[in-house]
Design an enzyme around this catalytic site. Sequence first.
Site, PDB file in Angstrom:
ATOM      1  N   ASN A 142       5.491  -5.566   1.778  1.00 40.19           N
ATOM      2  CA  ASN A 142       4.183  -4.609   1.656  1.00 40.19           C
ATOM      3  C   ASN A 142       3.852  -4.264   0.297  1.00 40.19           C
ATOM      4  OD1 ASN A 142       6.236  -2.970   2.530  1.00 40.19           O
ATOM      5  ND2 ASN A 142       4.955  -1.512   3.328  1.00 40.19           N
TER       6      ASN A 142
ATOM      7  N   GLU B   1       1.090  -1.653  -1.642  1.00 46.20           N
ATOM      8  CA  GLU B   1       0.127  -0.669  -1.177  1.00 46.20           C
ATOM      9  C   GLU B   1      -0.755  -0.610  -2.590  1.00 46.20           C
ATOM     10  OE1 GLU B   1       1.985   2.521   0.497  1.00 46.20           O
ATOM     11  OE2 GLU B   1       2.061   1.540   2.411  1.00 46.20           O
TER      12      GLU B   1
ATOM     13  N   CYS C 235      -0.108  -6.269   4.166  1.00 47.09           N
ATOM     14  CA  CYS C 235       1.230  -6.288   4.868  1.00 47.09           C
ATOM     15  C   CYS C 235       2.399  -7.266   4.189  1.00 47.09           C
ATOM     16  CB  CYS C 235       0.867  -6.491   6.233  1.00 47.09           C
ATOM     17  SG  CYS C 235       0.156  -5.255   7.436  1.00 47.09           S
TER      18      CYS C 235
ATOM     19  N   GLU D 132       4.086  -9.342   6.082  1.00 46.55           N
ATOM     20  CA  GLU D 132       3.949 -10.783   6.782  1.00 46.55           C
ATOM     21  C   GLU D 132       3.054 -11.561   6.082  1.00 46.55           C
ATOM     22  OE1 GLU D 132       3.756  -7.758   8.022  1.00 46.55           O
ATOM     23  OE2 GLU D 132       4.106  -7.782  10.090  1.00 46.55           O
TER      24      GLU D 132
ATOM     25  N   CYS E 211       0.929  -5.654  12.620  1.00 50.77           N
ATOM     26  CA  CYS E 211      -0.331  -5.478  13.050  1.00 50.77           C
ATOM     27  C   CYS E 211      -1.408  -6.457  13.601  1.00 50.77           C
ATOM     28  CB  CYS E 211      -0.931  -4.740  11.801  1.00 50.77           C
ATOM     29  SG  CYS E 211      -1.559  -6.045  10.648  1.00 50.77           S
TER      30      CYS E 211
ATOM     31  N   CYS F 185      -2.166  -9.223  10.918  1.00 53.61           N
ATOM     32  CA  CYS F 185      -1.288 -10.171  10.581  1.00 53.61           C
ATOM     33  C   CYS F 185      -0.930 -11.204  11.868  1.00 53.61           C
ATOM     34  CB  CYS F 185       0.039  -9.403  10.418  1.00 53.61           C
ATOM     35  SG  CYS F 185       0.265  -8.627   8.703  1.00 53.61           S
TER      36      CYS F 185
HETATM   37  N1  THU Z   1       2.736  -3.004   7.369  1.00 56.43           N
HETATM   38  C1  THU Z   1       3.345  -4.130   7.234  1.00 56.43           C
HETATM   39  O1  THU Z   1       3.702  -4.360   6.221  1.00 56.43           O
HETATM   40  N2  THU Z   1       3.171  -4.992   8.328  1.00 56.43           N
HETATM   41  C2  THU Z   1       2.506  -4.618   9.559  1.00 56.43           C
HETATM   42  O2  THU Z   1       2.608  -5.500  10.213  1.00 56.43           O
HETATM   43  C3  THU Z   1       2.286  -3.224   9.731  1.00 56.43           C
HETATM   44  C4  THU Z   1       2.290  -2.420   8.556  1.00 56.43           C
HETATM   45  C5  THU Z   1       2.716  -2.202   6.119  1.00 56.43           C
HETATM   46  C6  THU Z   1       1.472  -1.763   5.627  1.00 56.43           C
HETATM   47  C7  THU Z   1       1.578  -0.525   4.740  1.00 56.43           C
HETATM   48  O3  THU Z   1       2.076  -0.753   3.645  1.00 56.43           O
HETATM   49  C8  THU Z   1       2.763   0.107   5.664  1.00 56.43           C
HETATM   50  O4  THU Z   1       3.459  -0.741   6.594  1.00 56.43           O
HETATM   51  C9  THU Z   1       2.318   1.435   6.513  1.00 56.43           C
HETATM   52  O5  THU Z   1       1.299   1.004   7.592  1.00 56.43           O
END
Ligand code: THU
Length: 133
Positions: free
Chosen positions: A44, A46, A55, A57, A88, A91
């Site tokens: 991930n 940010e 994310c 994925e 999520c 994804c």
């Molecule tokens: N995140 C993912 O990388 N994959 C998911 O399926 C759920 C959330 C990340 C997004 C963000 O950077 C952090 O987790 C907190 O939500």
Amino acid sequence: MADDDASLLEAAWEARERAVCSFSHFKVGAVLLDDAGRRFTGANVENASYNLGLCAERVALYHALTHGVGTIERVVIVTEAAEPTYPCGACRQALWEFAPGAEVLLANRHDQRRIRVSELLPHAFDASALPDP
Ligand code: THU
């Protein structure tokens, strides 16, 4: 065997280390495996403008799609949450579009869950609902 669970999980944990998550501090690693045995990893990413984050994925998926991935057969996702974390909603939709037949392995350091993309997103919306162009 090179593509067994242990090997894929190791790659996912390694990918997770490259997460860019200074806001949530929640590192996620992902690995996709295609029918030719190729692996594509992601973590991930940010941004201070929060909604620009992506994310793990989808980082892995979009990298794979733009680097010649074949049929995606497996998706591995790792976090250090108390329970293995499911992808999520966004994804799930992206995985349904590009990896509808894939099996998903979710893991933390001590537990694992296995589920198919088709089970993660029942009654999915996709191109089959759209009129012919
Ligand atoms: N995140 C993912 O990388 N994959 C998911 O399926 C759920 C959330 C990340 C997004 C963000 O950077 C952090 O987790 C907190 O939500």
